[in-house]
Design a protein around this motif. Structure first.
Motif, PDB file in Angstrom:
ATOM      1  N   SER A   1      70.313  16.893  36.491  1.00 29.24           N
ATOM      2  CA  SER A   1      69.109  17.554  35.988  1.00 29.24           C
ATOM      3  C   SER A   1      68.398  18.306  37.103  1.00 29.24           C
ATOM      4  O   SER A   1      68.555  17.982  38.293  1.00 29.24           O
ATOM      5  CB  SER A   1      68.150  16.532  35.360  1.00 29.24           C
ATOM      6  N   ASP A   2      67.600  19.298  36.723  1.00 27.27           N
ATOM      7  CA  ASP A   2      66.794  20.031  37.697  1.00 27.27           C
ATOM      8  C   ASP A   2      65.788  19.109  38.369  1.00 27.27           C
ATOM      9  O   ASP A   2      65.473  19.274  39.554  1.00 27.27           O
ATOM     10  CB  ASP A   2      66.059  21.183  37.008  1.00 27.27           C
ATOM     11  N   GLN A   3      65.273  18.134  37.624  1.00 23.04           N
ATOM     12  CA  GLN A   3      64.326  17.177  38.179  1.00 23.04           C
ATOM     13  C   GLN A   3      64.968  16.392  39.319  1.00 23.04           C
ATOM     14  O   GLN A   3      64.356  16.169  40.372  1.00 23.04           O
ATOM     15  CB  GLN A   3      63.848  16.229  37.077  1.00 23.04           C
TER      16      GLN A   3
ATOM     17  N   HIS B   1      70.582  11.157  33.451  1.00 23.36           N
ATOM     18  CA  HIS B   1      71.150  11.126  32.118  1.00 23.36           C
ATOM     19  C   HIS B   1      71.434   9.682  31.755  1.00 23.36           C
ATOM     20  O   HIS B   1      71.168   8.763  32.532  1.00 23.36           O
ATOM     21  CB  HIS B   1      72.431  11.960  32.066  1.00 23.36           C
TER      22      HIS B   1
ATOM     23  N   ARG C   1      59.810   9.639  27.435  1.00 24.59           N
ATOM     24  CA  ARG C   1      59.681  10.839  28.260  1.00 24.59           C
ATOM     25  C   ARG C   1      59.951  10.492  29.733  1.00 24.59           C
ATOM     26  O   ARG C   1      59.053  10.480  30.577  1.00 24.59           O
ATOM     27  CB  ARG C   1      58.281  11.440  28.080  1.00 24.59           C
TER      28      ARG C   1
ATOM     29  N   ASP D   1      65.747  13.045  32.255  1.00 19.69           N
ATOM     30  CA  ASP D   1      66.102  14.298  31.596  1.00 19.69           C
ATOM     31  C   ASP D   1      66.051  14.193  30.071  1.00 19.69           C
ATOM     32  O   ASP D   1      66.497  15.095  29.368  1.00 19.69           O
ATOM     33  CB  ASP D   1      67.510  14.719  32.032  1.00 19.69           C
TER      34      ASP D   1
ATOM     35  N   ALA E   1      64.530  17.173  28.034  1.00 13.49           N
ATOM     36  CA  ALA E   1      65.409  18.341  27.926  1.00 13.49           C
ATOM     37  C   ALA E   1      66.595  18.062  27.018  1.00 13.49           C
ATOM     38  O   ALA E   1      67.006  18.916  26.225  1.00 13.49           O
ATOM     39  CB  ALA E   1      65.888  18.769  29.312  1.00 13.49           C
ATOM     40  N   GLN E   2      67.165  16.869  27.117  1.00 13.63           N
ATOM     41  CA  GLN E   2      68.385  16.552  26.374  1.00 13.63           C
ATOM     42  C   GLN E   2      68.117  16.159  24.929  1.00 13.63           C
ATOM     43  O   GLN E   2      69.001  16.290  24.079  1.00 13.63           O
ATOM     44  CB  GLN E   2      69.147  15.418  27.081  1.00 13.63           C
TER      45      GLN E   2
ATOM     46  N   GLU F   1      64.434  16.212  23.205  1.00 14.03           N
ATOM     47  CA  GLU F   1      63.353  16.962  22.556  1.00 14.03           C
ATOM     48  C   GLU F   1      63.671  18.457  22.471  1.00 14.03           C
ATOM     49  O   GLU F   1      63.533  19.071  21.403  1.00 14.03           O
ATOM     50  CB  GLU F   1      62.055  16.744  23.332  1.00 14.03           C
ATOM     51  N   ASP F   2      64.100  19.050  23.588  1.00 14.07           N
ATOM     52  CA  ASP F   2      64.335  20.495  23.605  1.00 14.07           C
ATOM     53  C   ASP F   2      65.502  20.905  22.721  1.00 14.07           C
ATOM     54  O   ASP F   2      65.568  22.052  22.265  1.00 14.07           O
ATOM     55  CB  ASP F   2      64.574  20.978  25.039  1.00 14.07           C
ATOM     56  N   THR F   3      66.437  19.984  22.485  1.00 16.26           N
ATOM     57  CA  THR F   3      67.590  20.295  21.631  1.00 16.26           C
ATOM     58  C   THR F   3      67.352  19.882  20.177  1.00 16.26           C
ATOM     59  O   THR F   3      68.229  20.082  19.334  1.00 16.26           O
ATOM     60  CB  THR F   3      68.846  19.580  22.151  1.00 16.26           C
TER      61      THR F   3
ATOM     62  N   GLN G   1      75.161  18.949  20.427  1.00 16.53           N
ATOM     63  CA  GLN G   1      75.065  18.634  21.852  1.00 16.53           C
ATOM     64  C   GLN G   1      76.401  18.126  22.389  1.00 16.53           C
ATOM     65  O   GLN G   1      76.789  18.437  23.519  1.00 16.53           O
ATOM     66  CB  GLN G   1      73.989  17.562  22.085  1.00 16.53           C
TER      67      GLN G   1
END
Length: 393
Positions: free
Chosen positions: A162-164, A296, A314, A317, A320-321, A323-325, A363
């Protein structure tokens, strides 16, 4: 290209990860995996992947440590067996990759045998280790203490999920060469001839190793709260590790079949049986302090492979994996009321649940190991160039 993978764990999710990655990369390169004599993923490795049994098995997984279930003499023998890491030279790879967090024994013998000097070296970290002052993850802190004592290896590229994580690693290590590659989906579980059960409309599944950071006690309280609106709700717990006293209190307080507990490491061939029953999968993880961040979850990957909607916290990741999807709902960590509300909203809204289940399945397609493997090949080529630039062969 010849890739040597170093697998340093014999059970849990990391052997599965290494096996899936090796199988996919074998479509592009000559692959050998140097591993313990016996692992939970031995039957997963493809025929075109060479496996070399060079390490003794140990029982120092997270559940083993929390259960105080480990044989000191056997583990010392196992740790010393990593001197056999030098056998990687027999394969003479273009790149060495440890996709399993670069545990201290691997780091020590990598330096001892100067493998990082001789070969381009890549490491995958599935989570950023906690700081030495962290009290929330004592086992991770002990591991970090050992890493401080052992001289640093010359790692050409680091892979995170992840970017985080990348931001946390860059801040801590003050280096570049950190690549983000998402965790592939564990679709091999779907290949087993498992007993496929009808989906149970009010069954919630918690799957994976059990330790305090997973927040099972918070989920148990949420299930008790949710039962006021959904009387037929059931939580299936499937995983190895000690149940906390608080979790046990909720289980004992229920005078019905609200909790179904399978407190052991689930064999690969039975995973599909449990996921087929579930209406949704819950990931109630706690927020980690300091830089320690998960990139992950293998449980999330498995939920995607079976097309199950997810309720997660929350952390890491998950936003992103999940909620965003739109493959599930995300709530604040350690908030049983919010967790219960999200679970109830999915169990009682078939349209929302079906939409999120379909997105979860998408996904799985997006995070296929074929796509993940292609990105790894790019990283290996970058590692070779970086090693040459610093005076490597």
């Amino acid at each position: 290209m010849k890739i040597a993978y170093v697998l340093s764990q014999n059970k849990g999710g990391l052997p599965h990860y290494a096996a899936e990655l090796a199988n996919a990369v074998a479509d592009h390169a000559d692959v050998a995996v140097f591993k313990p004599v016996k692992t939970s993923a031995d039957e997963v490795f493809a025929d075109d992947v060479t496996t070399v049994d060079v390490f003794d098995t140990m029982n120092i997984s997270i559940p083993d440590m929390y259960n105080l279930d480990f044989d000191v003499a056997n583990n010392l023998k196992g740790l010393l067996s990593y001197r056999n890491l030098k056998r990687v030279r027999e394969f003479d790879p273009d790149v060495i990759h440890d996709p399993t967090d670069f545990f201290p024994q691997v780091k020590f013998f990598t330096k001892f045998h100067h493998l990082d000097d001789q070969y381009p070296f890549v490491v995958t970290y599935h989570e950023v280790p906690p700081s030495l002052t962290s009290l929330t993850n004592p086992l991770g802190t002990l591991e970090e203490l050992l890493n401080v004592v052992i001289p640093d290896a010359d790692i050409d590229r680091i892979i995170v999920h992840s970017d985080q994580q990348r931001t946390a690693f860059a801040r801590r290590l003050r280096r570049g060469g950190i690549d983000v590659i998402p965790h592939g989906v564990y679709d091999f579980f779907t290949d087993y001839d498992y007993e496929e059960r009808p989906e149970e409309p009010y069954t919630v599944l918690f799957f994976g190793n059990i330790f305090p950071g997973k927040g099972l006690d918070v989920l148990a309280e949420a299930i008790e709260l949710a039962s006021r609106e959904v009387p037929d709700i059931r939580l299936v717990i499937a995983g190895d590790g000690p149940l906390s006293e608080r979790t046990q209190q909720f289980i004992e307080r229920a005078d019905d079949e609200r909790f179904e507990v399978h407190n052991y490491f689930l064999p690969n061939e039975r995973v599909g049986e449990f996921f087929s029953r579930a209406a949704l999968v819950a990931l109630p993880y706690r927020e980690e302090s300091g830089d320690g961040t998960k990139g992950h979850s293998g449980a999330l990957s498995t939920a995607h492979s079976f097309g199950k909607p997810v309720v997660a916290t929350r952390t890491g990741d998950f936003p992103a994996q999940v909620e965003d999807t739109d493959s599930g709902l995300v709530v604040p960590p350690e908030d049983p009321t919010a967790l219960a509300g999200a679970i109830v909203s999915l169990l009682e809204d078939d349209g929302k649940s079906e939409k999120m289940a379909a997105n979860s399945h998408r996904q799985a397609e997006r995070l296929s190991w074929a796509n993940v493997a292609e990105r790894h090949i790019d990283v290996y080529e970058a590692a070779i160039e970086a090693h040459r630039a610093t005076g490597g062969r």
